[in-house]
Design an enzyme around this catalytic site. Sequence first.
Site, mmCIF file in Angstrom:
data_model
loop_
_atom_site.group_PDB
_atom_site.id
_atom_site.type_symbol
_atom_site.label_atom_id
_atom_site.label_comp_id
_atom_site.label_asym_id
_atom_site.label_seq_id
_atom_site.Cartn_x
_atom_site.Cartn_y
_atom_site.Cartn_z
ATOM 1 N N GLU A 1 0.854 -1.189 0.000
ATOM 2 C CA GLU A 1 0.000 0.000 0.000
ATOM 3 C C GLU A 1 0.892 1.241 0.000
ATOM 4 O OE1 GLU A 1 -3.441 1.666 3.087
ATOM 5 O OE2 GLU A 1 -1.870 0.333 3.833
ATOM 6 N N LYS B 1 -9.377 1.165 -2.008
ATOM 7 C CA LYS B 1 -9.558 0.647 -0.650
ATOM 8 C C LYS B 1 -10.970 0.908 -0.133
ATOM 9 C CE LYS B 1 -7.154 0.785 3.835
ATOM 10 N NZ LYS B 1 -6.077 1.490 4.582
ATOM 11 N N CYS C 1 -4.564 -3.560 3.535
ATOM 12 C CA CYS C 1 -4.297 -3.247 4.940
ATOM 13 C C CYS C 1 -5.498 -3.484 5.858
ATOM 14 C CB CYS C 1 -3.789 -1.809 5.028
ATOM 15 S SG CYS C 1 -2.836 -1.455 6.533
#
Length: 260
Positions: A40, A112, A150
């Site tokens: 990321e 995301k 994440c």
Amino acid sequence: MRIAMGQLASGTDTAANLRTIDAYAARAAADGAALAAFPEYATYEKKMIDSTFPTVAQPLDGEVGRELSRIARHHGIAVVAGLVESSPDPSRAYNTLAAFGPDGALLAAYRKIHLFDAQGFRESDYVAPAPTTDPVVFDVDGVRFGLMTCYDVRFPRQAEALSDAGAHVLLACSSWVPGELKTKQWRTLLAARAIENSLFVAGICQAPPVSVGNSLLAGPMGDVLAELGLEPGVLAADITPEELASVRAHFPTRSQRRYL
């Protein structure tokens, strides 16, 4: 298939970050990897997300995206990396994973879904959530990869949706914020997502001090097949889709699930 995990220590010098990605992709290709995955925010990173992120954001076909495409094409390897993508809101960017094929073509882009508004952070102040929660998958050499970023790892239904979309491998590209028990949680959650879904899970992380490092590949039984420590580096490991079939035959949880 062999895949490579590129653990970075990215900063705000995008050109320097891209040079490291290029060097690691070259090493991965030389080691026989068909895909190299990076964390990321691979191309632009800070300890705290701030107002500079929207200012450096670019469309997927901007300079950063074009350079990632060139790297993939030059080394003949699929490349997945986190970048800061421009969104319709000029005050907030997308936190995006872009996947490029060995011919340089864009295979997939994942924005995301679950933003890190936790542990004193407010990612959503400067980053917009994905406009859709549809699972994002792509194929390389007959292996299907699913993308997550994440904080997404803490949400089991997302991994399950990627599994239902046919993923054999989850790429969890991350910049896992340090803190109490965070490294243990990182390792445990990656293994749990692998066990729950009978998948390989590759957690590719930024190195300290921004993140915790410890990039690893978990097998479908939750065993760690390959791992990096705290330093930046690149490591290749083999995955075998046949192992998934064996594990799923022993534990047919996908067909036994009774909730919607």
